[in-house]
Design a protein around this motif. Sequence first.
Motif, short mmCIF file in Angstrom:
data_model
loop_
_atom_site.label_atom_id
_atom_site.label_comp_id
_atom_site.label_asym_id
_atom_site.label_seq_id
_atom_site.Cartn_x
_atom_site.Cartn_y
_atom_site.Cartn_z
N ARG A 178 0.83 -1.21 0.00
CA ARG A 178 0.00 0.00 0.00
C ARG A 178 0.87 1.26 0.00
NH1 ARG A 178 -3.56 -3.37 3.17
NH2 ARG A 178 -2.43 -2.84 5.09
N ALA A 179 1.92 1.26 0.80
CA ALA A 179 2.81 2.43 0.83
C ALA A 179 3.50 2.62 -0.53
CB ALA A 179 3.85 2.27 1.93
N PHE A 180 3.82 1.50 -1.17
CA PHE A 180 4.45 1.58 -2.49
C PHE A 180 3.50 2.25 -3.49
CE2 PHE A 180 6.02 0.31 -6.58
CZ PHE A 180 7.38 0.10 -6.42
N GLU A 181 2.26 1.80 -3.52
CA GLU A 181 1.30 2.38 -4.46
C GLU A 181 1.04 3.85 -4.16
OE1 GLU A 181 0.19 1.03 -7.18
OE2 GLU A 181 1.31 -0.80 -6.76
N ASP A 182 0.97 4.21 -2.89
CA ASP A 182 0.74 5.61 -2.53
C ASP A 182 1.91 6.48 -2.97
OD1 ASP A 182 -1.69 4.97 -1.40
OD2 ASP A 182 -0.93 4.89 0.66
N ARG A 229 7.61 12.12 1.74
CA ARG A 229 6.54 12.44 2.71
C ARG A 229 5.29 11.59 2.46
NH1 ARG A 229 8.84 17.48 1.93
NH2 ARG A 229 7.38 18.08 0.30
N ILE A 230 4.96 11.39 1.21
CA ILE A 230 3.78 10.59 0.88
C ILE A 230 3.96 9.16 1.37
CG2 ILE A 230 2.42 9.61 -1.00
CD1 ILE A 230 1.82 12.55 -0.52
N ALA A 231 5.13 8.58 1.12
CA ALA A 231 5.39 7.20 1.56
C ALA A 231 5.40 7.11 3.08
CB ALA A 231 6.71 6.72 0.99
N THR A 232 6.03 8.09 3.73
CA THR A 232 6.08 8.10 5.20
C THR A 232 4.68 8.23 5.78
OG1 THR A 232 8.28 9.10 5.16
CG2 THR A 232 7.04 9.29 7.21
N ASP A 233 3.86 9.12 5.20
CA ASP A 233 2.49 9.31 5.69
C ASP A 233 1.66 8.04 5.50
OD1 ASP A 233 3.14 11.88 6.37
OD2 ASP A 233 2.14 12.82 4.65
N GLY A 285 -0.33 2.56 10.74
CA GLY A 285 0.07 2.24 12.11
C GLY A 285 1.55 2.38 12.41
N LEU A 286 2.40 2.55 11.37
CA LEU A 286 3.84 2.69 11.61
C LEU A 286 4.20 4.16 11.73
CD1 LEU A 286 5.28 -0.04 9.17
CD2 LEU A 286 4.66 -0.24 11.57
N ARG A 287 3.70 4.78 12.79
CA ARG A 287 3.85 6.22 12.96
C ARG A 287 5.27 6.63 13.31
NH1 ARG A 287 -1.10 4.80 14.87
NH2 ARG A 287 -0.26 4.25 16.92
N PHE A 289 18.46 11.18 -4.23
CA PHE A 289 17.79 10.27 -3.31
C PHE A 289 16.38 10.76 -3.00
CE2 PHE A 289 22.24 9.40 -2.74
CZ PHE A 289 22.29 8.03 -2.57
N ILE A 290 15.48 9.81 -2.85
CA ILE A 290 14.09 10.14 -2.48
C ILE A 290 14.09 10.30 -0.96
CG2 ILE A 290 11.67 9.42 -2.60
CD1 ILE A 290 12.42 7.72 -5.04
N ALA A 291 14.56 11.45 -0.53
CA ALA A 291 14.79 11.73 0.89
C ALA A 291 13.94 12.91 1.35
CB ALA A 291 16.27 12.03 1.13
N ALA A 292 13.74 12.99 2.65
CA ALA A 292 12.85 14.01 3.21
C ALA A 292 13.31 15.43 2.89
CB ALA A 292 12.75 13.83 4.72
#
Length: 414
Positions: free
Chosen positions: A304-308, A324-328, A334-336, A358-361
């Motif tokens: 799900r995180a991959f698709e988002d 940010r999208i992947a982290t959110d 539940g992995l806050r 890099f895909i970094a924050a």
Amino acid sequence: MTGFVDRERAAQLMERAGIEALVLCAPEAFHYATGASLGPAGLFRRAGAGFVVIPAGQDRPIGVVVADFNAAQLRRVMPDAVIRSHPIWIETATLDASTSGHGVAQRIEAGLASPGRAPGFSRPATFELANSVRALKEILNGFGLDRAKIGVDLDFIPAADFSVMQALLPGCTMVDGSAVLDRLRAIKSPREIDLLQQGIILSEAGLDRLQVDAMAGMRQADLVALYREGVATAAAGLAHPVATVEYVTLGARAKGADAKAMPGDPLKCDMVCTVGGYASDMSRNYIFGPPSAEQAELHAIAERAFEDGLASLVPGNSLGHVHRIATDSLARQGLRSYSRGHFGHGVGQSVFSEQWPFIAADSDVVIEAGMVLAFEIPLYIDGLASFNLEDQFLITPDGPVAMNRLPRRLERIG
């Protein structure tokens, strides 16, 4: 031929950076700019094995300093380049055809003298930076760049070598050109894209072989061998050299290479396949037998995180936004508190498969068409499973296009 360099884009980036030329010496940068190997001198990974001069002015050719051992090969590859050479430790000679009938040693001596070698010539133990910088200075002088501001790849050059270069090129102002080189290499040429696509095709052939033939009871090293056999079979007849690196994790808690796969063991296969110097990167996850409910849930979270995240991997967005999208997405599931430094990276030619950007924050890099990016969601949970979903994408004006064909689901093997 100018390797993989887009001279027009290079000129734009140099103008933006306020430099008049790029001077590159890292072995991988040399290959990128010329399409040829730097040769054995590059194995020492010190400045001076060779240099490439890419002038901002497109009316000037590329200039190259290379070891004398490799100069003839480079002239064949780059007939339009300005090429200078410097001596390295390897001695070679051409058997002088005009001296047939003489002894072999005499003919070799005649061959050694024919290039106009100065009396008392001797070779260094490896190579001398001063010799190659003097050849570089000749090229810069010929290009009218003897008092120019030039960008050098300071993320490679040792500090001591840089001091020598500054002393031998007193008229030039040398600044860090690494960021210009990074941005230049971030947009791939069609030939680079083809090499990166071939790497994924071969890697997936290796994973196909692994999935079909893996059995419980096999050692981790046996599983890796299956992958390599699949890659080697698919690569038969390919003109480019192929190499693989396997980042494999077997078991809920990582096992050693001699450990055997047992029913219920997860298997993460993060595979790098390098074709012609270009390293493709992808990862898939397997399990010996049915997964536990928790393992299935963990992999579903990654999917799900991959698709988002993938939905935001489009031109115009920043890589920081994708992070940010992947982290959110992970937080919503539940992995806050889950903190990951990057969710992917550029791919191409380097000493490691992960390279800038890099895909970094904190990344403000804007996604552009022509980039090739590996996007990944790694979830390494000791005691449950180490999973990583990773695909390689070509960014087009309409969005990302996957170079992979294998499904991203958790597959049963064995």
